[in-house]
Design an enzyme around this catalytic site. Structure first.
Site, PDB file in Angstrom:
ATOM      1  N   GLY A   1      43.569  41.563  41.486  1.00 12.36           N
ATOM      2  CA  GLY A   1      43.484  42.421  42.668  1.00 12.36           C
ATOM      3  C   GLY A   1      44.408  42.016  43.796  1.00 12.36           C
ATOM      4  O   GLY A   1      45.157  42.843  44.323  1.00 12.36           O
TER       5      GLY A   1
ATOM      6  N   LYS B   1      44.510  44.628  36.168  1.00 13.55           N
ATOM      7  CA  LYS B   1      45.093  44.232  34.888  1.00 13.55           C
ATOM      8  C   LYS B   1      44.054  43.468  34.083  1.00 13.55           C
ATOM      9  O   LYS B   1      43.104  42.888  34.614  1.00 13.55           O
ATOM     10  CB  LYS B   1      46.347  43.370  35.085  1.00 13.55           C
ATOM     11  CG  LYS B   1      46.148  42.066  35.869  1.00 13.55           C
ATOM     12  CD  LYS B   1      45.616  40.895  35.078  1.00 13.55           C
ATOM     13  CE  LYS B   1      45.516  39.617  35.926  1.00 13.55           C
ATOM     14  NZ  LYS B   1      44.737  38.548  35.251  1.00 13.55           N
TER      15      LYS B   1
ATOM     16  N   ASP C   1      51.293  36.376  39.138  1.00 18.56           N
ATOM     17  CA  ASP C   1      51.003  37.686  38.549  1.00 18.56           C
ATOM     18  C   ASP C   1      51.731  38.836  39.250  1.00 18.56           C
ATOM     19  O   ASP C   1      51.799  39.944  38.709  1.00 18.56           O
ATOM     20  CB  ASP C   1      49.498  37.978  38.583  1.00 18.56           C
ATOM     21  CG  ASP C   1      48.708  37.148  37.589  1.00 18.56           C
ATOM     22  OD1 ASP C   1      49.337  36.491  36.731  1.00 18.56           O
ATOM     23  OD2 ASP C   1      47.466  37.138  37.673  1.00 18.56           O
TER      24      ASP C   1
END
Length: 284
Positions: free
Chosen positions: A107, A17, A142
């Protein structure tokens, strides 16, 4: 596909992202920062494979230098799903790690989200998307975005998500030779924590920035140098808490040309935006 017959899920994507901007607008009494950001999914990332076990053991069968299995978000995500659902099945988990660690590309969180999505399917635990995202929040701020599975305007600690419709775009992503600990940047005394909030409807017309960038550059000059290099071609900015930086470019050819000219001290990739997470159809 008949999920009752599944014993293996191979090459499950865990996409990167970008934070197109990141504003720190406050801080909660518990110390967590209140944010506004725009998340964008890319067509590039890690890949994970899962092999069903009937003995309840969760095993990471690939080595990840510097990260023990016990601290790996992938293993923690699998065990969290086990304990939350009472599932007695296990899995061998293989991680093909392509995203740089400490790069601000999400990640570890993306790997955790893919693990929750895939094992929810493989183990047939039947958790819906909202519940799965709430579970993911226990692992990191996230993680819910990757389960949400599309570009989003995020608030709160990054977990209050609203769909964001953005035109397709090509990006160049550059990793300078440094790893940035997220905790260090958010804990910095000099970090700006009172940026004026913006509205989602004003996002495109607003002047935005990454509030973490100045702190990261002051502590890791390599990031600032990489931004200066990439800014020769297009406006460049740090993603997340760093260290990776990115620039939107006009075409794939432009991206390839910039990547080809990257100095040997950096790593660079071209990446394209994607409309939704490749596994979004697995989330109810």
């Amino acid at each position: 596909m008949d999920t009752a017959e599944l014993t293996r899920l191979a090459d499950c994507p865990a996409p990167a992202k970008l934070n197109l901007f990141l504003h720190v607008i406050g801080r909660r009494p518990d110390g967590y920062h209140l944010l506004q950001t725009a998340f964008r999914l890319l067509d590039w990332g890690d890949a994970l494979s899962f092999e069903l076990r009937h003995d309840g053991v969760v095993a990471r069968v690939t080595d990840l230098p510097g990260v023990s299995a016990e601290h790996d978000l992938v293993v923690r995500a699998a065990r969290l799903l086990q304990s939350y659902t009472g599932c007695r099945l296990g899995a061998d988990i293989r991680v093909d790690k392509r995203l740089p660690m400490g790069g601000g590309l999400g990640g570890g969180s993306s790997d955790a989200a893919t693990t929750l999505i895939a094992l929810n399917r493989l183990w047939r635990t039947g958790i819906g998307g909202e519940e799965l995202a709430a579970l993911g929040l226990r692992l990191g701020a996230d993680v819910p975005f990757f389960i949400f599975g599309r570009d989003a305007f995020a608030e709160g600690v990054g977990d209050e998500l609203r769909p964001l419709d953005l035109p397709p775009a090509w990006y160049v992503v550059v990793a300078p030779p440094v790893t940035v600990p997220t905790v260090e940047i958010f804990a910095a005394q000099e970090l700006t924590r009172n940026t004026e909030p913006i509205k989602i409807t004003d996002f495109a017309a607003s002047t935005t920035r990454n509030d973490l960038q100045a702190v990261a550059c002051s502590r890791y000059p390599e990031i600032g140098a990489a931004i200066d290099w990439l800014a020769q071609f297009a406006p460049a900015r740090m993603t997340g808490s760093g260290a990776c930086i990115f620039a939107q470019v006009a075409s794939e050819n432009d991206a390839e040309r910039i990547v080809a000219s990257c100095p040997g001290s950096y790593r660079a990739w071209k990446a394209r935006s994607v409309m939704q997470h490749p596994l979004r159809d697995w989330v109810d």
